[in-house]
Design an enzyme around this catalytic site. Structure first.
Site, PDB file in Angstrom:
ATOM      1  N   GLY A 236    -149.945   0.375  -7.130  1.00  0.00           N
ATOM      2  CA  GLY A 236    -149.017  -0.832  -7.566  1.00  0.00           C
ATOM      3  C   GLY A 236    -150.083  -2.056  -6.481  1.00  0.00           C
ATOM      4  O   GLY A 236    -150.459  -2.961  -7.914  1.00  0.00           O
ATOM      5  N   HIS A 237    -150.331  -1.834  -5.263  1.00  0.00           N
ATOM      6  CA  HIS A 237    -151.203  -2.366  -4.853  1.00  0.00           C
ATOM      7  C   HIS A 237    -152.689  -2.538  -5.576  1.00  0.00           C
ATOM      8  O   HIS A 237    -153.386  -3.709  -6.127  1.00  0.00           O
ATOM      9  CB  HIS A 237    -151.199  -2.801  -3.533  1.00  0.00           C
ATOM     10  CG  HIS A 237    -151.337  -1.813  -2.261  1.00  0.00           C
ATOM     11  ND1 HIS A 237    -150.265  -0.996  -2.095  1.00  0.00           N
ATOM     12  CD2 HIS A 237    -150.003  -3.040  -1.905  1.00  0.00           C
ATOM     13  CE1 HIS A 237    -149.078  -1.405  -1.233  1.00  0.00           C
ATOM     14  NE2 HIS A 237    -148.876  -2.913  -1.598  1.00  0.00           N
TER      15      HIS A 237
ATOM     16  N   LYS B  49    -142.673  -6.639  -8.583  1.00  0.00           N
ATOM     17  CA  LYS B  49    -141.023  -5.172  -8.179  1.00  0.00           C
ATOM     18  C   LYS B  49    -140.200  -6.029  -7.066  1.00  0.00           C
ATOM     19  O   LYS B  49    -139.254  -5.424  -6.372  1.00  0.00           O
ATOM     20  CB  LYS B  49    -142.196  -3.650  -7.515  1.00  0.00           C
ATOM     21  CG  LYS B  49    -142.246  -3.415  -6.352  1.00  0.00           C
ATOM     22  CD  LYS B  49    -141.430  -2.482  -6.266  1.00  0.00           C
ATOM     23  CE  LYS B  49    -141.351  -1.813  -4.587  1.00  0.00           C
ATOM     24  NZ  LYS B  49    -141.172  -2.155  -3.149  1.00  0.00           N
TER      25      LYS B  49
ATOM     26  N   SER C 239    -144.890   1.523  -0.401  1.00  0.00           N
ATOM     27  CA  SER C 239    -145.016   1.887   1.031  1.00  0.00           C
ATOM     28  C   SER C 239    -144.222   2.722   0.857  1.00  0.00           C
ATOM     29  O   SER C 239    -143.983   3.593   1.891  1.00  0.00           O
ATOM     30  CB  SER C 239    -145.628   1.149   1.727  1.00  0.00           C
ATOM     31  OG  SER C 239    -146.935   0.141   1.148  1.00  0.00           O
TER      32      SER C 239
END
Ligand code: AMP
Length: 290
Positions: free
Chosen positions: A40-41, A156, A193
């Site tokens: 995602g990052h 998100k 995370s």
């Protein structure tokens, strides 16, 4: 200034950062993170890099956005792997400041931003008092340090994205805020995370959060605003019956976070599974199911 794996430039002092920034002929694009990076990052990095502009990501676990009893101490810190991942995603530099660099003054002398109650005291903010003040404070510091032309945030954390958008608008900060869609596992679970806090059996339940939100979004789109309060309560019940401890399920306007009224709405939820607090959100429209 040091060069890390795959030739990413590692910056950990304001002087090194200033030298690197001065060496960039034009603008830079910025991706703020707290590290422990996942796909995602990296999507945010790819988005930031798409027009060839230099990209800098920050890795800083910001203490001021964690409340007492939250997971600041045990938040996963995986710098070496993060640098490798950033380098392979095409990130040019990583800004990894120490706490004393971000917050040079003792707390009693420190300036802070108060995020407006209308945006920051609902949804996650209602359960994490002061969280968005901490987010605004650290993002404002980062924006001044880096002076990017563009900064990329994930949908998100939709409430965070919206608050940052409004903050830069309100303070006339010269930066464009881009949104990147939520990256999910194949079963729909939003990458986070904090997913690593899930046990194997919790991991099997976790994708149901997204499925419940999709179902609520479908029902809200079909049935209209008169049903929203019932849908909200039913969402809480559905999550609880699946084994979550739901914190909230809310339908809100996507621009103001006021209660949803049938145009441009989103469904938001936060729920605990064991010690993991999961959040997710989807637009109110007929969802394309997995
Ligand atoms: P964090 O490291 O959790 O503070 O997140 C840093 C940035 O990555 C924020 O803008 C997040 O919204 C974004 N982000 C985190 N998870 C995802 C995801 N699954 N998809 C897209 N963006 C994400």
């Amino acid at each position: 200034m040091a060069t890390g794996p795959d030739s990413i430039t590692l910056l950990d002092s304001l002087d090194a950062l200033a030298d690197w920034r001065a060496a960039q002929s034009g603008s830079v694009h910025f991706v703020p993170t707290m590290g422990n990076l996942h796909a995602g990052h990296l999507k945010l990095v790819e988005h930031a890099a798409q027009d060839g502009t230099a990209v800098i990501a920050s890795i800083f676990v910001n203490p001021t956005q964690f409340g007492p009893g939250e997971d600041f101490e045990r938040y996963p810190r995986t710098l070496a792997a993060d640098l490798e991942a950033l380098a392979s995603a095409g990130c040019d530099a990583a800004w990894t400041p120490a706490s004393a660099t971000m917050y040079p003054l003792p707390e009693a002398y420190r300036f802070a931003i108060r995020a407006p109650a209308a945006l920051a005291d609902c949804l996650c903010g209602a359960h994490r008092p002061g969280h968005f003040d901490g987010v605004c404070g650290v993002v404002m510091r980062l924006l001044w340090q880096l002076r990017p032309e563009r900064a990329v945030f994930g949908e998100k954390d939709y409430q965070q994205l919206l608050i940052i958008r409004r903050m830069v608008e309100d303070f006339s900060v010269p930066v464009a805020i881009d949104a990147a869609p939520t990256v999910r596992e194949a079963d729909g679970l939003a990458l986070s995370s904090r997913n690593r806090y899930l046990t194997d059996s919790e991991r099997e339940i976790a994708p149901a959060l997204y499925r419940v939100l999709q179902a609520l979004a479908d029902e809200a789109a079909e049935q209209g605003p008169g049903t929203f309060d019932r849908l909200r309560r039913s969402g809480m019940e559905r999550l609880a019956s699946l084994g979550f401890r739901p914190e909230y399920v809310e339908l809100r306007n996507a621009e103001t976070l006021a209660p949803a009224d049938g145009s441009d709405d989103r469904v938001f939820a936060a729920a605990y599974l064991g010690r993991a607090r999961l959040i997710d959100n989807v637009a109110v429209t007929r969802q394309n199911r997995l």
